[in-house]
Design a protein around this motif. Structure first.
Motif, PDB file in Angstrom:
ATOM      1  N   ASP A   1       0.847  -1.191   0.000  1.00  0.00           N
ATOM      2  CA  ASP A   1       0.000   0.000   0.000  1.00  0.00           C
ATOM      3  C   ASP A   1       0.883   1.241   0.000  1.00  0.00           C
ATOM      4  N   ILE A   2       0.235   2.375  -0.230  1.00  0.00           N
ATOM      5  CA  ILE A   2       0.909   3.677  -0.174  1.00  0.00           C
ATOM      6  C   ILE A   2       0.209   4.497   0.897  1.00  0.00           C
ATOM      7  N   PHE A   3       0.983   5.119   1.764  1.00  0.00           N
ATOM      8  CA  PHE A   3       0.426   5.940   2.839  1.00  0.00           C
ATOM      9  C   PHE A   3       0.926   7.365   2.712  1.00  0.00           C
ATOM     10  N   GLY A   4       0.050   8.323   3.000  1.00  0.00           N
ATOM     11  CA  GLY A   4       0.428   9.728   2.924  1.00  0.00           C
ATOM     12  C   GLY A   4      -0.621  10.621   3.539  1.00  0.00           C
ATOM     13  N   SER A   5      -0.686  11.836   3.058  1.00  0.00           N
ATOM     14  CA  SER A   5      -1.628  12.836   3.549  1.00  0.00           C
ATOM     15  C   SER A   5      -2.985  12.663   2.884  1.00  0.00           C
ATOM     16  N   THR A   6      -3.956  13.446   3.354  1.00  0.00           N
ATOM     17  CA  THR A   6      -5.277  13.489   2.750  1.00  0.00           C
ATOM     18  C   THR A   6      -5.528  14.916   2.277  1.00  0.00           C
ATOM     19  N   TRP A   7      -6.652  15.123   1.610  1.00  0.00           N
ATOM     20  CA  TRP A   7      -6.971  16.459   1.128  1.00  0.00           C
ATOM     21  C   TRP A   7      -7.203  17.432   2.280  1.00  0.00           C
ATOM     22  N   THR A   8      -7.561  16.926   3.446  1.00  0.00           N
ATOM     23  CA  THR A   8      -7.859  17.822   4.573  1.00  0.00           C
ATOM     24  C   THR A   8      -6.772  17.846   5.634  1.00  0.00           C
ATOM     25  N   GLU A   9      -5.806  16.942   5.540  1.00  0.00           N
ATOM     26  CA  GLU A   9      -4.763  16.898   6.560  1.00  0.00           C
ATOM     27  C   GLU A   9      -3.404  16.622   5.917  1.00  0.00           C
ATOM     28  N   LYS A  10      -2.513  17.608   5.986  1.00  0.00           N
ATOM     29  CA  LYS A  10      -1.144  17.460   5.489  1.00  0.00           C
ATOM     30  C   LYS A  10      -0.312  16.894   6.629  1.00  0.00           C
ATOM     31  N   ILE A  11       0.194  15.700   6.426  1.00  0.00           N
ATOM     32  CA  ILE A  11       0.947  15.018   7.474  1.00  0.00           C
ATOM     33  C   ILE A  11       2.403  14.890   7.033  1.00  0.00           C
ATOM     34  N   PRO A  12       3.344  15.361   7.840  1.00  0.00           N
ATOM     35  CA  PRO A  12       4.755  15.173   7.486  1.00  0.00           C
ATOM     36  C   PRO A  12       5.078  13.684   7.356  1.00  0.00           C
ATOM     37  N   LYS A  13       5.991  13.367   6.465  1.00  0.00           N
ATOM     38  CA  LYS A  13       6.365  11.972   6.196  1.00  0.00           C
ATOM     39  C   LYS A  13       6.738  11.234   7.482  1.00  0.00           C
ATOM     40  N   GLU A  14       7.440  11.919   8.369  1.00  0.00           N
ATOM     41  CA  GLU A  14       7.841  11.309   9.645  1.00  0.00           C
ATOM     42  C   GLU A  14       6.619  10.802  10.417  1.00  0.00           C
ATOM     43  N   MET A  15       5.555  11.599  10.449  1.00  0.00           N
ATOM     44  CA  MET A  15       4.343  11.199  11.170  1.00  0.00           C
ATOM     45  C   MET A  15       3.616  10.077  10.439  1.00  0.00           C
ATOM     46  N   VAL A  16       3.630  10.109   9.112  1.00  0.00           N
ATOM     47  CA  VAL A  16       3.016   9.032   8.335  1.00  0.00           C
ATOM     48  C   VAL A  16       3.725   7.718   8.656  1.00  0.00           C
ATOM     49  N   MET A  17       5.050   7.758   8.722  1.00  0.00           N
ATOM     50  CA  MET A  17       5.830   6.560   9.021  1.00  0.00           C
ATOM     51  C   MET A  17       5.509   6.035  10.420  1.00  0.00           C
ATOM     52  N   LYS A  18       5.438   6.933  11.397  1.00  0.00           N
ATOM     53  CA  LYS A  18       5.133   6.519  12.776  1.00  0.00           C
ATOM     54  C   LYS A  18       3.724   5.939  12.874  1.00  0.00           C
ATOM     55  N   LYS A  19       2.783   6.550  12.171  1.00  0.00           N
ATOM     56  CA  LYS A  19       1.401   6.065  12.176  1.00  0.00           C
ATOM     57  C   LYS A  19       1.329   4.672  11.552  1.00  0.00           C
ATOM     58  N   LEU A  20       2.006   4.466  10.429  1.00  0.00           N
ATOM     59  CA  LEU A  20       2.025   3.164   9.774  1.00  0.00           C
ATOM     60  C   LEU A  20       2.646   2.108  10.687  1.00  0.00           C
ATOM     61  N   ARG A  21       3.753   2.464  11.314  1.00  0.00           N
ATOM     62  CA  ARG A  21       4.415   1.526  12.230  1.00  0.00           C
ATOM     63  C   ARG A  21       3.467   1.124  13.354  1.00  0.00           C
ATOM     64  N   ALA A  22       2.746   2.091  13.915  1.00  0.00           N
ATOM     65  CA  ALA A  22       1.792   1.794  14.988  1.00  0.00           C
ATOM     66  C   ALA A  22       0.655   0.912  14.482  1.00  0.00           C
ATOM     67  N   GLU A  23       0.126   1.225  13.302  1.00  0.00           N
ATOM     68  CA  GLU A  23      -0.969   0.426  12.728  1.00  0.00           C
ATOM     69  C   GLU A  23      -0.539  -1.013  12.490  1.00  0.00           C
ATOM     70  N   LEU A  24       0.695  -1.200  12.034  1.00  0.00           N
ATOM     71  CA  LEU A  24       1.198  -2.547  11.753  1.00  0.00           C
ATOM     72  C   LEU A  24       1.661  -3.265  13.019  1.00  0.00           C
ATOM     73  N   GLY A  25       1.897  -2.500  14.092  1.00  0.00           N
ATOM     74  CA  GLY A  25       2.371  -3.087  15.336  1.00  0.00           C
ATOM     75  C   GLY A  25       3.748  -3.700  15.207  1.00  0.00           C
ATOM     76  N   VAL A  26       4.627  -3.042  14.442  1.00  0.00           N
ATOM     77  CA  VAL A  26       5.954  -3.573  14.162  1.00  0.00           C
ATOM     78  C   VAL A  26       6.999  -2.824  14.993  1.00  0.00           C
ATOM     79  N   ASP A  27       7.910  -3.579  15.579  1.00  0.00           N
ATOM     80  CA  ASP A  27       9.023  -2.994  16.313  1.00  0.00           C
ATOM     81  C   ASP A  27      10.006  -2.386  15.319  1.00  0.00           C
ATOM     82  N   GLY A  28      10.600  -1.253  15.675  1.00  0.00           N
ATOM     83  CA  GLY A  28      11.534  -0.563  14.788  1.00  0.00           C
ATOM     84  C   GLY A  28      12.671  -1.442  14.288  1.00  0.00           C
TER      85      GLY A  28
END
Length: 196
Positions: free
Chosen positions: A109-136
């Motif tokens: 999949d591809i993860f990023g911002s939405t039309w209503t919320e600009k999310i810095p790449k760093e936050m997108v990465m942290k959010k994806l990591r949390a969603e996947l439940g993966v250790d760094g």
């Protein structure tokens, strides 16, 4: 200077209620205007060229490297700070380069911002990591930008930076930000040995 150093989040700068209200109202329109200008200026033309000849736009060895990772059991995700919507923007570009996207495909999949919320790449990465439940320590971050190199290092991932040999300043900076390996392209036997 802080942006050049890899920062994208500035929590120490005050934001008034008036500023936040204005941003909430105007941001979606600004994103759409930005996309329209970007598409009209270069993306549409480059996408047509890429569909005809993807090799013009792929980093040498990148497709083979992604297949190697998938064959080793790695789930590949693309992350961006740009707006991601199926069938347009980066989603369309990735497919135009020949990458299949979807569960069990080369790119999950591809993860990023939405039309209503600009999310810095760093936050997108942290959010994806949390969603996947993966250790760094079980994450491989591959990129050429300061944001993903710093974010990957901060989460304890193995970080591979891809920069040309003549990008001396960026290579120095990526080392300082925490890149474990810097390669010019993905036709690098050492890379395969390390990850094999």
């Amino acid at each position: 200077k802080r942006i050049w150093g890899g920062e994208e989040i500035f929590d120490d700068l005050p934001e008034t209620e008036e500023m936040n209200a204005m941003l909430a109202e105007k941001t979606p329109r600004l994103f759409k205007l930005y996309e329209a200008v970007l598409n009209g200026y270069c993306r549409d033309k480059n996408l047509e060229k890429a569909k005809k000849n993807p090799e013009l736009f792929l980093v040498p060895g990148s497709m083979e490297f992604m297949k190697f990772l998938k064959d080793k059991g790695v789930k590949n995700y693309f992350v961006t700070g740009a707006v991601v919507e199926k069938g347009m923007g980066m989603h369309e570009e990735v497919e135009g380069l020949g990458y299949e996207i979807g569960e069990g495909k080369l790119i999950e999949d591809i993860f990023g911002s939405t039309w209503t919320e600009k999310i810095p790449k760093e936050m997108v990465m942290k959010k994806l990591r949390a969603e996947l439940g993966v250790d760094g320590k079980n994450i491989l971050v591959v990129g050429d930008g300061r944001a993903e190199i710093l974010a990957g290092a901060e989460m304890g991932a193995l970080v591979i930076s891809r920069l040309p040999k003549d990008a001396a300043y960026q290579r120095k900076l990526h080392n300082e930000l925490g890149a474990n390996i810097i390669v010019e392209d993905y036709n690098n036997e050492e890379l395969y040995k390390i990850l094999g």
